[in-house]
Design a protein around this motif. Structure first.
Motif, PDB file in Angstrom:
ATOM      1  N   ARG A 168       1.054   4.231  -2.881  1.00  0.00           N
ATOM      2  CA  ARG A 168       0.894   5.672  -2.619  1.00  0.00           C
ATOM      3  C   ARG A 168       2.111   6.451  -3.113  1.00  0.00           C
ATOM      4  O   ARG A 168       1.980   7.561  -3.645  1.00  0.00           O
ATOM      5  CB  ARG A 168       0.657   5.914  -1.129  1.00  0.00           C
ATOM      6  CG  ARG A 168      -0.728   5.497  -0.651  1.00  0.00           C
ATOM      7  CD  ARG A 168      -0.982   5.974   0.769  1.00  0.00           C
ATOM      8  NE  ARG A 168      -0.142   5.258   1.736  1.00  0.00           N
ATOM      9  CZ  ARG A 168      -0.490   4.125   2.341  1.00  0.00           C
ATOM     10  NH1 ARG A 168      -1.661   3.561   2.076  1.00  0.00           N
ATOM     11  NH2 ARG A 168       0.319   3.555   3.218  1.00  0.00           N
ATOM     12  N   ASP A 195       0.836  -1.206   0.000  1.00  0.00           N
ATOM     13  CA  ASP A 195       0.000   0.000   0.000  1.00  0.00           C
ATOM     14  C   ASP A 195       0.868   1.252   0.000  1.00  0.00           C
ATOM     15  O   ASP A 195       0.579   2.232  -0.708  1.00  0.00           O
ATOM     16  CB  ASP A 195      -0.923   0.017   1.219  1.00  0.00           C
ATOM     17  CG  ASP A 195      -2.101  -0.937   1.076  1.00  0.00           C
ATOM     18  OD1 ASP A 195      -2.610  -1.081  -0.047  1.00  0.00           O
ATOM     19  OD2 ASP A 195      -2.498  -1.533   2.081  1.00  0.00           O
ATOM     20  N   HIS A 223      -2.566  -7.743  -5.564  1.00  0.00           N
ATOM     21  CA  HIS A 223      -2.782  -6.488  -4.845  1.00  0.00           C
ATOM     22  C   HIS A 223      -3.290  -5.426  -5.832  1.00  0.00           C
ATOM     23  O   HIS A 223      -2.520  -4.802  -6.559  1.00  0.00           O
ATOM     24  CB  HIS A 223      -1.483  -6.026  -4.187  1.00  0.00           C
ATOM     25  CG  HIS A 223      -1.680  -4.995  -3.118  1.00  0.00           C
ATOM     26  ND1 HIS A 223      -2.030  -3.701  -3.374  1.00  0.00           N
ATOM     27  CD2 HIS A 223      -1.595  -5.089  -1.754  1.00  0.00           C
ATOM     28  CE1 HIS A 223      -2.128  -3.029  -2.249  1.00  0.00           C
ATOM     29  NE2 HIS A 223      -1.866  -3.860  -1.234  1.00  0.00           N
ATOM     30  N   PHE A 239      -4.564  -2.327  -5.621  1.00  0.00           N
ATOM     31  CA  PHE A 239      -4.092  -0.953  -5.489  1.00  0.00           C
ATOM     32  C   PHE A 239      -2.703  -0.814  -6.086  1.00  0.00           C
ATOM     33  O   PHE A 239      -2.413   0.100  -6.873  1.00  0.00           O
ATOM     34  CB  PHE A 239      -4.115  -0.562  -4.021  1.00  0.00           C
ATOM     35  CG  PHE A 239      -3.699   0.847  -3.713  1.00  0.00           C
ATOM     36  CD1 PHE A 239      -3.685   1.843  -4.685  1.00  0.00           C
ATOM     37  CD2 PHE A 239      -3.324   1.194  -2.411  1.00  0.00           C
ATOM     38  CE1 PHE A 239      -3.297   3.144  -4.392  1.00  0.00           C
ATOM     39  CE2 PHE A 239      -2.940   2.491  -2.109  1.00  0.00           C
ATOM     40  CZ  PHE A 239      -2.917   3.467  -3.093  1.00  0.00           C
TER      41      PHE A 239
END
Length: 608
Positions: free
Chosen positions: A147, A143, A185, A187
């Protein structure tokens, strides 16, 4: 915490552009060692940051950074931090990233270094980090990496150039390793797709976004998949995908705009406007929808009114950066983007001469079949001062005679003479230099050309008039040298245009109708036929782009000047005719009949 290029601490000195970067880095390290020997750790840290900025991969800089860290209980982390504005010099931010990695905080370290790399993608920041190897994968949060990648793409071009892609390759390698380690995953997959697309790694960009979409059907994955498909030419698939997604997510107004623009690019303008207007119906002040609608209408109609509407939109919403982007993207061609090219026989001769003869006092003479604008001869004499000219005829209507009697003129002719005399004397050297400094060959759009010329607002009117007929030489930069050696006539055109834009800022507080700036520009526009004529008209047009109250007046002036030239063209050559027709099409609120006449005239000129 945004890194700042070229900002150094109190003890630093500007290293970039002084000389060899590695040599400069070693000089900074020498200063750092002296400071460290005196116990001035903070002082030394500034020089180490400067060295990393000069050469991010220099081993000695990293060794000295480790030595600094050893002197501190916090591992050196407190040596570098944001300034009062929340930013940080790039070298300092890179040093902090390496110290964070040394402390085992790899998520934060990668995030910090990635921001530096995104702000300055031409430097090898990733290659400077030995800790970015395969072993980092197990220490990173997927994650967090997602980002980080999204933060980078907000700052990068799409795509970046080859040199930047090479510098960013270590971050792409980390993304690949993480996707391999976390294949499901979503994201990470769609954020990574956005990053890889910017590096032109299109196979991975499509594959990762498709995997993210098939996994969780998220809105973000659909957007990234559509963007990746669009880059590889699958526009029909993108349209089908986004239209289907909007049935489930009608609240996404940005995607309405993106889909509308995608459809507009295929020439289906009315259908495209339908999607954009759905967004506007929900939010009339959406930062992308209203500008996009104007952009689509411009693509459909090629009516300058739609570009001027974007300028008006920006006046009401100066924070809507997308409108800026659309205007700059839409404006192309003479007057909208750049100065028109001179087309006189004299300037054609000048270009031919410069291919054969070095500028100077060569004895050259030619004979013209008909008189041409005096600025063309001015340009030739600026290169060949002893240039001789004879003119066989002065066809009617006589270009020496002003179309309207005014009080201001920069050229005059003695009775029967075919060479014009400059009326104003040479300008103050400081004003000539000020005009030369801003004389760019192009501009994003006319309103920004007008804005840039505000730098000349303090110049005396008589000096700006003097610049028109006593233009300064180009500077000694690479571009200036090119103008001087190959395009001196184009340089004269540039100087005259920017000087007239400066006149448009003379006494700006005066009401338009009776203002000196309007009066002078009108006198120049309707004076003896010359390059100064259309330069003055452009200054009026650029003013009209920003000031709605003057548009009707300016449209009438430009329209009349074009129609006068078109009438003269029936009996003689008018070298400004194409330029004047293009000005008509760039003028706000131009009557449709005059616009149509300009379009017809340009088509006729194109046919020859």
């Amino acid at each position: 915490m945004a890194p700042h290029e070229g900002r150094r601490g109190d003890f630093g000195r500007a290293a970039e552009g002084v000389g060899d970067s590695t040599q400069e880095a070693h000089g900074e390290l020498a200063m750092a060692r002296l400071a460290l020997a005196d116990g001035e750790v903070s002082h030394a840290a500034v020089h180490v940051a400067n060295a990393l900025f000069c050469e991010p991969r220099l081993p000695e800089a990293h060794e000295l950074l480790c030595a600094l860290a050893a002197r501190r209980d916090d591992g050196g982390l407190g040596l570098y931090g944001p300034d009062e504005q929340g930013g940080m010099f790039a070298g300092s931010a890179a040093a902090l990233a390496h110290l964070q990695a040394a402390a085992g905080d790899f998520d934060r370290a990668l995030g910090t270094l990635a921001q530096v790399a995104a702000h300055e993608p031409h430097r090898p920041w990733g290659a400077s980090a030995v800790w970015l190897g395969p072993g980092i994968v197990g220490r990173l949060d997927p994650d967090g990496l997602a980002r980080t990648l999204l933060g980078m793409v907000q700052l990068l071009g799409d795509p970046v150039d080859d040199a930047q892609s090479a510098a960013l390759a270590p971050f792409a390698d980390v993304a690949r390793l993480m996707v391999e380690a976390h294949p499901g995953h979503g994201f990470l997959l769609w954020a990574g797709s956005s990053f890889m697309r910017r590096l032109d790694a299109l196979d991975e960009a499509v594959d990762w976004a498709f995997r993210a979409w098939t996994r969780d059907r998220s809105l973000e994955a659909a957007i990234m998949l559509g963007n990746a498909w669009r880059r590889v030419g699958r526009t029909a698939d993108t349209e089908k995908l986004w239209a289907a997604v909007l049935r489930d997510h009608p609240e996404d107004l940005d995607l309405h705009v993106d889909l509308g623009e995608l459809i507009a690019a295929q020439g289906r303008f009315d259908e495209a406007l339908g999607w954009i207007q759905r967004a506007l119906a929900v939010d009339p002040h959406h930062p992308k929808a209203a500008p996009a609608a104007h952009g689509v209408r411009w693509a459909r109609d090629r009516d300058i009114a739609h570009l001027v509407a974007l300028v008006d939109h920006l006046r009401e919403h100066p924070d809507h950066g997308y409108a800026h982007e659309l205007i700059a993207r839409a404006c192309s061609g003479a007057w909208l983007r750049h100065v028109p090219y001179p087309t006189e026989a004299l300037t054609n001769t000048l270009r031919q001469l410069l291919d054969q003869v070095e500028p100077g006092d060569a004895d050259i003479s030619i004979s013209l079949s008909a008189l041409e604008p005096p600025s063309a001869l001015l340009a030739v004499r600026g290169v060949f001062p002893r240039f001789g000219l004879s003119v066989q005829s002065v066809p009617e209507p006589d270009l020496r005679v002003p179309l309207r009697q005014g009080r201001c003129a920069v050229w005059s002719y003695a009775p029967g003479d075919v060479e014009a005399r400059a009326v104003p004397g040479p300008p103050d050297p400081a004003v000539a230099e000020a005009v030369r400094a801003i004389a760019e060959p192009s501009w994003p759009h006319p309103a920004l050309a007008y804005d840039r010329a505000v730098l000349l607002a303090g110049c005396a009117l008589e000096d700006l008039l003097g610049v028109l007929v006593h233009p300064p030489a180009p500077d000694d930069s690479e571009l200036g040298t090119t103008f001087a050696r190959h395009e001196p006539a184009l340089w004269v055109r540039l100087v005259q245009i920017w000087a007239c834009l400066g006149i448009a800022h003379h006494r700006p507080d005066e009401p338009w109708a009776g203002s000196v700036r309007r009066s002078v520009l009108v006198d120049l526009a309707f004076g003896p036929e010359d390059w100064v004529s259309d330069a003055a008209l452009f200054a009026l047009v650029a003013t009209a782009w920003l000031e709605p109250a003057v548009r009707e007046d300016v449209a009438e002036l430009v329209g009349h000047r074009f129609l006068d030239a078109k009438l003269a063209y029936r009996t003689r050559e008018v070298t400004l005719l194409r330029s004047l027709a293009e000005l008509v099409l760039a003028t706000p609120d131009m009557p449709a009949q005059v616009r149509a006449s300009a379009v017809e005239q340009l088509a006729e000129l194109e046919r020859g």
